[in-house]
Design an enzyme around this catalytic site. Sequence first.
Site, PDB file in Angstrom:
ATOM      1  CB  CYS A 113      47.685  22.723  42.317  1.00 55.43           C
ATOM      2  SG  CYS A 113      48.249  24.095  43.329  1.00 55.43           S
ATOM      3  CG  HIS A 254      43.526  22.203  43.030  1.00 51.44           C
ATOM      4  ND1 HIS A 254      44.121  21.811  44.203  1.00 51.44           N
ATOM      5  CD2 HIS A 254      44.046  23.430  42.751  1.00 51.44           C
ATOM      6  CE1 HIS A 254      44.958  22.742  44.607  1.00 51.44           C
ATOM      7  NE2 HIS A 254      44.935  23.745  43.753  1.00 51.44           N
ATOM      8  CG  ASN A 284      45.807  25.636  46.832  1.00 52.37           C
ATOM      9  OD1 ASN A 284      46.151  24.455  46.769  1.00 52.37           O
ATOM     10  ND2 ASN A 284      45.951  26.484  45.834  1.00 52.37           N
TER      11      ASN A 284
HETATM   12  N1  COA Z   1      42.617  40.679  52.693  1.00 51.43           N
HETATM   13  C1  COA Z   1      42.079  41.862  52.343  1.00 51.43           C
HETATM   14  N2  COA Z   1      42.279  42.431  51.150  1.00 51.43           N
HETATM   15  C2  COA Z   1      43.070  41.768  50.281  1.00 51.43           C
HETATM   16  C3  COA Z   1      43.662  40.544  50.571  1.00 51.43           C
HETATM   17  C4  COA Z   1      43.420  39.999  51.852  1.00 51.43           C
HETATM   18  N3  COA Z   1      43.937  38.816  52.235  1.00 51.43           N
HETATM   19  N4  COA Z   1      44.375  40.126  49.510  1.00 51.43           N
HETATM   20  C5  COA Z   1      44.235  41.070  48.563  1.00 51.43           C
HETATM   21  N5  COA Z   1      43.449  42.061  49.024  1.00 51.43           N
HETATM   22  C6  COA Z   1      43.048  43.283  48.348  1.00 51.43           C
HETATM   23  C7  COA Z   1      43.961  43.646  47.223  1.00 51.43           C
HETATM   24  O1  COA Z   1      45.061  44.366  47.718  1.00 51.43           O
HETATM   25  C8  COA Z   1      43.051  44.503  46.355  1.00 51.43           C
HETATM   26  O2  COA Z   1      42.967  45.773  46.915  1.00 51.43           O
HETATM   27  P1  COA Z   1      42.999  47.092  45.969  1.00 51.43           P
HETATM   28  O3  COA Z   1      41.769  46.961  45.123  1.00 51.43           O
HETATM   29  O4  COA Z   1      42.960  48.196  46.954  1.00 51.43           O
HETATM   30  O5  COA Z   1      44.267  46.968  45.198  1.00 51.43           O
HETATM   31  C9  COA Z   1      41.679  43.855  46.536  1.00 51.43           C
HETATM   32  O6  COA Z   1      41.773  43.065  47.741  1.00 51.43           O
HETATM   33  C10 COA Z   1      41.257  42.977  45.382  1.00 51.43           C
HETATM   34  O7  COA Z   1      42.324  42.136  45.050  1.00 51.43           O
HETATM   35  P2  COA Z   1      42.240  41.104  43.893  1.00 51.43           P
HETATM   36  O8  COA Z   1      43.562  40.434  43.746  1.00 51.43           O
HETATM   37  O9  COA Z   1      41.637  41.695  42.683  1.00 51.43           O
HETATM   38  O10 COA Z   1      41.173  40.085  44.506  1.00 51.43           O
HETATM   39  P3  COA Z   1      40.531  38.832  43.834  1.00 51.43           P
HETATM   40  O11 COA Z   1      39.073  38.922  43.893  1.00 51.43           O
HETATM   41  O12 COA Z   1      41.178  38.472  42.535  1.00 51.43           O
HETATM   42  O13 COA Z   1      40.938  37.673  44.850  1.00 51.43           O
HETATM   43  C11 COA Z   1      42.478  35.897  45.067  1.00 51.43           C
HETATM   44  C12 COA Z   1      42.297  37.384  45.055  1.00 51.43           C
HETATM   45  C13 COA Z   1      43.960  35.596  45.316  1.00 51.43           C
HETATM   46  C14 COA Z   1      41.656  35.300  46.192  1.00 51.43           C
HETATM   47  C15 COA Z   1      42.009  35.327  43.717  1.00 51.43           C
HETATM   48  O14 COA Z   1      42.580  36.033  42.651  1.00 51.43           O
HETATM   49  C16 COA Z   1      42.355  33.892  43.557  1.00 51.43           C
HETATM   50  O15 COA Z   1      41.883  33.041  44.287  1.00 51.43           O
HETATM   51  N6  COA Z   1      43.165  33.555  42.525  1.00 51.43           N
HETATM   52  C17 COA Z   1      43.569  32.216  42.308  1.00 51.43           C
HETATM   53  C18 COA Z   1      44.637  31.857  43.285  1.00 51.43           C
HETATM   54  C19 COA Z   1      44.880  30.386  43.302  1.00 51.43           C
HETATM   55  O16 COA Z   1      43.955  29.633  43.350  1.00 51.43           O
HETATM   56  N7  COA Z   1      46.155  30.006  43.269  1.00 51.43           N
HETATM   57  C20 COA Z   1      46.543  28.669  43.289  1.00 51.43           C
HETATM   58  C21 COA Z   1      46.130  28.025  42.016  1.00 51.43           C
HETATM   59  S1  COA Z   1      46.462  26.348  42.024  1.00 51.43           S
END
Ligand code: COA
Length: 327
Positions: A113, A254, A284
């Site tokens: 990214c 970003h 993204n």
């Molecule tokens: N829909 C519903 N539930 C979802 C889901 C979706 N699309 N994706 C994950 N979940 C669930 C998980 O399974 C988890 O459930 P559990 O508690 O029963 O295990 C719960 O939601 C929480 O998951 P978690 O991973 O802790 O959520 P989060 O608040 O961290 O959000 C992201 C997840 C991916 C949105 C977040 O971590 C993020 O944006 N990270 C950065 C990713 C990124 O930007 N990557 C590119 C960088 S350049």
Amino acid sequence: MPRARITGTGSALPGKIVTNADLERMVETSDEWITTRTGIKERRIAVEGEFTSTFAVQAARRALEMAGIGPDELDLIILGTVTPDFPFPATACIIQHEIGAHNAAAFDLSAACSGFLYGLSIADNYIRGGLKKKALVIGAEVLSRIVDWSDRNTCILFGDGSGAAVLEATEGDSGILSTHIFSNGSFWETLYQPGCGSRNPGSCGRTIDERLFYIRMEGNDVFKHAVRAMEEAAFAALNANDLSASDISLFIPHQANRRIIDATGKRLGLGEDRVFVNLHHYGNTSSASIPIALDEANRAGRLKAGDIALLDAFGGGFTWGSALLRW
Ligand code: COA
């Protein structure tokens, strides 16, 4: 010493829109979850016959048109991408051929990214050093081809598209004031594509059986590091120019997650009116996200002569970086 100035921007996106409601029908998720956790409402997805170069060429032509220069005036083309048309040759060479930039050296770079900002930094330094005069820097991705559409943790996040910028040597005060790029390879496994390289070639059965050709991500780890790293890159830019956050007219981060953008904006003390956000439309788009946002901001008249704009990226590797511009 010459400075590099952005004289043209362009962007291109697939016509096909995939909304959160569409994803609700594909994986166990909801518009409410995606919106509150990421801010994303829809993303653009390439259809058959559309490749990374398809969008890169369109974005490049638009940027050249705005700059008012011909393709044969370019002496450098850099494409940031993790989804090239082929492992080799460089997709930048395909773009060079398509747009008719016969006098340019062309190569791809892999910084996830942060790819566009890494490319901007290289082009800026070539121009400052007097070795090149007109460069085209592009970020382009078709991430939808390496996303596991059955994995709700990742498939909701990404989209396809391209953005481009023409850089020209200038002796004036406006232009790129500084660029900073950083990496920390100890986190390479936190966000990566395990298959289709020399470790797990596309031709080996394991790559198919274990679905190694798809993006793998530890979302929480990425999130925490992204906020810290983007703050570091932002202050590196401001400190190098004896400026403070109050001097920033527009912050163009970003576009990965609305919460990452908000947290970074808050650490810089910027109100929402000075933070450019378009990820609700595109998700993204990795290396394409900053140049698409830059082009949209530019065409919407949000960048006026003399404005200070801060570009700030974070991505797999980990890689991160910033560029400070006087428009
Ligand atoms: N829909 C519903 N539930 C979802 C889901 C979706 N699309 N994706 C994950 N979940 C669930 C998980 O399974 C988890 O459930 P559990 O508690 O029963 O295990 C719960 O939601 C929480 O998951 P978690 O991973 O802790 O959520 P989060 O608040 O961290 O959000 C992201 C997840 C991916 C949105 C977040 O971590 C993020 O944006 N990270 C950065 C990713 C990124 O930007 N990557 C590119 C960088 S350049």
